[in-house]
Design a protein around this motif. Structure first.
Motif, PDB file in Angstrom:
ATOM      1  N   THR A  13       0.861  -1.179   0.000  1.00 35.04           N
ATOM      2  CA  THR A  13       0.000   0.000   0.000  1.00 35.04           C
ATOM      3  C   THR A  13       0.897   1.229   0.000  1.00 35.04           C
ATOM      4  O   THR A  13       2.059   1.163   0.415  1.00 35.04           O
ATOM      5  N   LYS A  14       0.346   2.329  -0.470  1.00 31.97           N
ATOM      6  CA  LYS A  14       1.126   3.558  -0.494  1.00 31.97           C
ATOM      7  C   LYS A  14       1.526   3.956   0.920  1.00 31.97           C
ATOM      8  O   LYS A  14       2.671   4.323   1.178  1.00 31.97           O
ATOM      9  N   SER A  15       0.584   3.864   1.859  1.00 28.13           N
ATOM     10  CA  SER A  15       0.907   4.229   3.243  1.00 28.13           C
ATOM     11  C   SER A  15       1.929   3.268   3.850  1.00 28.13           C
ATOM     12  O   SER A  15       2.772   3.681   4.640  1.00 28.13           O
ATOM     13  N   GLY A  16       1.879   2.006   3.457  1.00 30.46           N
ATOM     14  CA  GLY A  16       2.860   1.040   3.958  1.00 30.46           C
ATOM     15  C   GLY A  16       4.260   1.340   3.464  1.00 30.46           C
ATOM     16  O   GLY A  16       5.237   1.216   4.210  1.00 30.46           O
ATOM     17  N   LEU A  18       5.312   4.350   2.519  1.00 28.88           N
ATOM     18  CA  LEU A  18       5.718   5.580   3.213  1.00 28.88           C
ATOM     19  C   LEU A  18       6.230   5.261   4.613  1.00 28.88           C
ATOM     20  O   LEU A  18       7.249   5.806   5.054  1.00 28.88           O
ATOM     21  N   GLU A  19       5.544   4.387   5.314  1.00 30.86           N
ATOM     22  CA  GLU A  19       5.942   4.005   6.680  1.00 30.86           C
ATOM     23  C   GLU A  19       7.277   3.259   6.665  1.00 30.86           C
ATOM     24  O   GLU A  19       8.138   3.492   7.509  1.00 30.86           O
ATOM     25  N   SER A  20       7.454   2.348   5.693  1.00 33.01           N
ATOM     26  CA  SER A  20       8.698   1.575   5.612  1.00 33.01           C
ATOM     27  C   SER A  20       9.904   2.467   5.328  1.00 33.01           C
ATOM     28  O   SER A  20      11.001   2.220   5.831  1.00 33.01           O
ATOM     29  N   LYS A  22      10.184   5.648   6.108  1.00 32.38           N
ATOM     30  CA  LYS A  22      10.358   6.714   7.098  1.00 32.38           C
ATOM     31  C   LYS A  22      11.664   6.491   7.860  1.00 32.38           C
ATOM     32  O   LYS A  22      11.937   5.403   8.360  1.00 32.38           O
ATOM     33  N   GLY A  37       7.567  10.776  -0.338  1.00 31.63           N
ATOM     34  CA  GLY A  37       7.535  11.953   0.525  1.00 31.63           C
ATOM     35  C   GLY A  37       8.206  13.096  -0.200  1.00 31.63           C
ATOM     36  O   GLY A  37       7.838  13.440  -1.312  1.00 31.63           O
TER      37      GLY A  37
END
Length: 103
Positions: A13-16, A18-20, A22, A37
């Motif tokens: 997922t896009k949010s996953g 982004l989280e990875s 970070k 980002g």
């Protein structure tokens, strides 16, 4: 989104992503890259982080395809570039002989 990278299925997922990514410092970009980002990462670095696989196990194309499908920007990729049609050797020969070419 389900995708296959190096013959292994991943649910990304896009949010996953982004989280990875970070807190991961981008390496120097030499080839293909992706903007996550406000940072630009080499595509192989992103693939290594999100799949936890060695960079030699997957191609940049596999990760590029997944990142573009998730909506990330990959600089340097041609946007909607259609491949050029090239005449076959037969068509080239007939053109040289004066016959009309059909492409």
């Amino acid at each position: 989104m389900r995708c296959v990278i190096a013959r292994f299925p991943f649910d990304l997922t896009k949010s996953g992503v982004l989280e990875s990514m970070k807190g991961v410092k981008p390496e120097q970009v030499i080839g293909a890259s992706v903007i996550i980002g406000r940072r630009t990462y080499p595509i192989k670095q992103v693939g290594q982080v999100i799949t936890r696989q060695d960079r030699r196990d997957f191609s940049a194309g596999e990760v590029l395809r997944a990142m573009t499908q998730l909506g990330f920007t990959c600089p340097g990729l041609p946007c909607n570039a259609a491949p050029k049609r090239v005449a076959s050797p037969f068509q080239q020969a007939s053109t040289m002989l004066g016959a009309p070419a059909t492409v």
